[in-house]
Design an enzyme around this catalytic site. Structure first.
Site, PDB file in Angstrom:
ATOM      1  N   ILE A   1       0.850  -1.191   0.000  1.00  0.00           N
ATOM      2  CA  ILE A   1       0.000   0.000   0.000  1.00  0.00           C
ATOM      3  C   ILE A   1       0.891   1.249   0.000  1.00  0.00           C
ATOM      4  CG2 ILE A   1      -2.005   1.143   1.028  1.00  0.00           C
ATOM      5  CD1 ILE A   1      -2.564  -1.423   2.619  1.00  0.00           C
ATOM      6  N   PRO A   2       1.570   1.493  -1.127  1.00  0.00           N
ATOM      7  CA  PRO A   2       2.382   2.711  -1.204  1.00  0.00           C
ATOM      8  C   PRO A   2       1.480   3.946  -1.222  1.00  0.00           C
ATOM      9  CG  PRO A   2       2.343   1.588  -3.321  1.00  0.00           C
ATOM     10  CD  PRO A   2       1.620   0.710  -2.356  1.00  0.00           C
ATOM     11  N   HIS A   3       2.043   5.072  -0.822  1.00  0.00           N
ATOM     12  CA  HIS A   3       1.244   6.292  -0.794  1.00  0.00           C
ATOM     13  C   HIS A   3       2.126   7.522  -0.860  1.00  0.00           C
ATOM     14  CE1 HIS A   3       1.934   4.651   3.242  1.00  0.00           C
ATOM     15  NE2 HIS A   3       2.154   5.894   3.623  1.00  0.00           N
ATOM     16  N   GLY A   4       1.510   8.609  -1.283  1.00  0.00           N
ATOM     17  CA  GLY A   4       2.206   9.877  -1.357  1.00  0.00           C
ATOM     18  C   GLY A   4       1.244  11.013  -1.093  1.00  0.00           C
TER      19      GLY A   4
ATOM     20  N   ILE B   1      -2.146   5.100  -2.867  1.00  0.00           N
ATOM     21  CA  ILE B   1      -2.974   6.188  -2.352  1.00  0.00           C
ATOM     22  C   ILE B   1      -2.318   7.522  -2.679  1.00  0.00           C
ATOM     23  CG2 ILE B   1      -4.026   7.212  -0.296  1.00  0.00           C
ATOM     24  CD1 ILE B   1      -3.722   4.414   1.054  1.00  0.00           C
TER      25      ILE B   1
END
Length: 175
Positions: A65-68, A103
């Site tokens: 679940i990578p996100h920035g 995300i």
């Protein structure tokens, strides 16, 4: 905000071919750009990769679940990918990632990404839910699986709250 409020068919790929974290993230960022959630692809990719340097978002159980969060995000969004063959993501359990949710959150005081991360994490703890997503045949089916799981979770939470209130009232002698 529901997960399905942030996820569109255009931001889903059910048959990704990639071998490593960088490839997977680049493909997910492309989905996010195609969906119109980011205004600067390169800057957003840098944000996500910088977050990965702090620690892998490959949380285990074949999930990442990578996100920035940053100015390169024009509106909150979610991209989802199924990687049938799996990809090395430097996951906490060492397993290849087969299911990824990216995300994107704008740089505001609200921590939308944390709310979405929490909701996703809760749902993804269910092995049956994960398997259904990985085996979804269409993007519509993928979204419907999430929608149904969210409905069930909301109903369960509501029921638990009602039961908790009832028990509290009984303890206090309020009927």
């Amino acid at each position: 905000m529901k997960i399905t409020d942030l996820l569109t068919k255009e931001a889903i790929d059910l048959n990704v071919k990639a071998t490593n974290k960088k490839d997977v993230i680049e493909k997910a960022v492309e989905l996010m750009q195609y969906n119109g959630n980011i205004n600067n692809k390169e800057e957003y990719l840098k944000l996500v990769m910088k977050r990965e340097e702090e620690g892998s978002t490959g949380v285990g159980e074949e999930i990442a679940i990578p996100h920035g969060k940053g100015e390169s995000v024009s509106e909150p969004g979610l991209a989802a990918m199924v990687i049938p063959e799996g990809a090395d993501f430097e996951s906490l359990d060492g397993k290849p990632v087969k299911l990824l949710f990216l995300i994107a959150a704008p740089d505001t005081k609200e921590n939308i990404h944390l709310e979405v991360l929490s909701r996703l994490s809760t749902l993804l703890m269910d092995e049956n839910f994960r398997k259904k997503l990985i085996n979804a045949k269409t993007k519509e089916e993928f979204i419907e699986i999430i929608n149904e799981a969210e409905k069930e979770k909301i109903e369960d939470d509501k029921q638990k709250e009602e039961n908790g209130n009832k028990q509290t009232y009984e303890l206090l002698g309020i009927t």
